[in-house]
Scaffold this active site. Structure first.
Site, PDB file in Angstrom:
ATOM      1  N   ASP A 167       0.811  -1.218   0.000  1.00  0.00           N
ATOM      2  CA  ASP A 167       0.000   0.000   0.000  1.00  0.00           C
ATOM      3  C   ASP A 167       0.842   1.263   0.000  1.00  0.00           C
ATOM      4  OD1 ASP A 167       1.085  -0.158   2.504  1.00  0.00           O
ATOM      5  OD2 ASP A 167      -0.819  -0.166   3.601  1.00  0.00           O
ATOM      6  N   CYS A 170       4.786  -0.248   2.761  1.00  0.00           N
ATOM      7  CA  CYS A 170       5.269  -1.594   3.073  1.00  0.00           C
ATOM      8  C   CYS A 170       6.606  -1.596   3.825  1.00  0.00           C
ATOM      9  CB  CYS A 170       5.357  -2.455   1.814  1.00  0.00           C
ATOM     10  SG  CYS A 170       6.474  -1.825   0.541  1.00  0.00           S
ATOM     11  N   HIS A 289       8.790  -4.362  -3.550  1.00  0.00           N
ATOM     12  CA  HIS A 289       7.974  -4.520  -2.347  1.00  0.00           C
ATOM     13  C   HIS A 289       8.856  -5.018  -1.217  1.00  0.00           C
ATOM     14  CE1 HIS A 289       4.481  -5.355   0.138  1.00  0.00           C
ATOM     15  NE2 HIS A 289       4.897  -6.591   0.311  1.00  0.00           N
TER      16      HIS A 289
END
Length: 303
Positions: A167, A170, A289
């Site tokens: 989002d 992270c 990520h």
């Protein structure tokens, strides 16, 4: 499978018939799916409980989709069988065929309905194929391979991935998760605010690593202040610069584990237990990520 009984009936037809060809195609697809499932099972460590659970769900989904695909193909073929009698109009005991006049109204209606069914079946088949291709890509593509490598690296250290939402927060959420095990109650908001403050107070240590993507020039003071404001006020992604700031703020080394490179340790000058993050290049559609880690949970589930 619901279609097994019909398959048995169709096996009695001639080898060259459409039914027999479809039967052979279904058998081939079943064998291919079983081979793929076996490969999927072999690729997931038996002690990885989370991934084994996800694997079971993926397998059930693939089997269900193939079963539905076969059933729809059988139903579509049953509507296409030749030999249906032509409907003839009868007037005063004389058929339209007898007087050389065809009455195709009812047959025309059946044909339109059949076209709609065929179009719907084709659309469903195309959708099934796209889903199957996506599943295969998911299981054999870069994301899956990266996840496999990371799981093996972490398992050697009795660790496993702790999934963090993608989002924009992270990296901070992963640090927050690590700090909770140390009775540190800093939140994502706290971490962002302190990171921005530290970077502003040590601008000379960070500006040399920030360039304007349009001009290629180093950030101006105004651009740098906006960068720091975005850290606080938006879900801007964090990277090595922010990790460097956090390491200094927490007086703690931060180790970043990657699939295809050696771990990166930021803040090696600190002697405390490092915060461990997992950096993934292919985790989501947007790419990069960060996840956290947790202690590996042993399992005896061999299924």
């Amino acid at each position: 499978m619901e279609g097994d009984g019909r398959l048995g009936e169709m096996e009695e037809t001639e080898d060259g018939s459409e039914e027999a060809l479809l039967v052979r195609q279904h058998r081939k697809e079943k064998k291919e799916l079983q081979a793929r499932i076996q490969s999927m099972k072999n690729s997931v460590p038996k002690n990885d409980k989370k991934r084994r659970k996800q694997l079971a769900e993926d397998i059930a989904k693939l089997e269900s989709e193939l079963e539905g695909k076969h059933r729809r193909e059988l139903e579509a073929l049953s509507h296409e069988q030749p030999g249906q009698p032509q409907v003839e109009g009868v007037t005063n005991g004389v058929s339209s065929k007898d007087i050389g006049t065809e009455v195709p109204i009812q047959q025309s209606r059946v044909s339109k309905a059949q076209k709609r069914r065929e179009k719907k079946a084709a659309q469903e088949k195309e959708r099934d194929e796209r889903i199957a291709e996506a599943e295969i890509e998911n299981l054999s593509g870069a994301r899956h391979l990266e996840s496999q490598k990371l799981s093996c690296v972490l398992a050697e250290r009795d660790l496993q991935i702790k999934q963090i939402p993608s989002d924009g927060h992270c990296m901070y959420r992963a640090v927050e998760h690590q700090l909770k095990d140390r009775d540190n109650s800093l939140t994502v908001s706290n971490l962002r605010s302190q990171t921005a403050d530290f970077m502003q107070n040590h601008a000379d240590d960070f500006i040399p690593f920030l360039t304007n993507t349009t001009t290629g020039d180093l950030y101006t003071q105004e651009e740098f202040l906006k960068y720091c404001a975005d850290i606080v006020n938006t879900p801007a992604w964090g990277g090595q610069l922010e990790l460097r700031a956090l390491s200094q703020i927490l007086n703690t080394p931060i180790e970043v584990i990657q699939a295809d490179a050696s771990p990166i340790v930021i803040g090696e000058e600190f002697s405390s237990k490092p915060i461990i993050l997992v950096y993934m290049r292919h985790a989501y559609g947007l790419g990069e990520h960060y996840n956290s880690v947790e202690q590996l949970v042993p399992t005896t589930d061999d299924s």
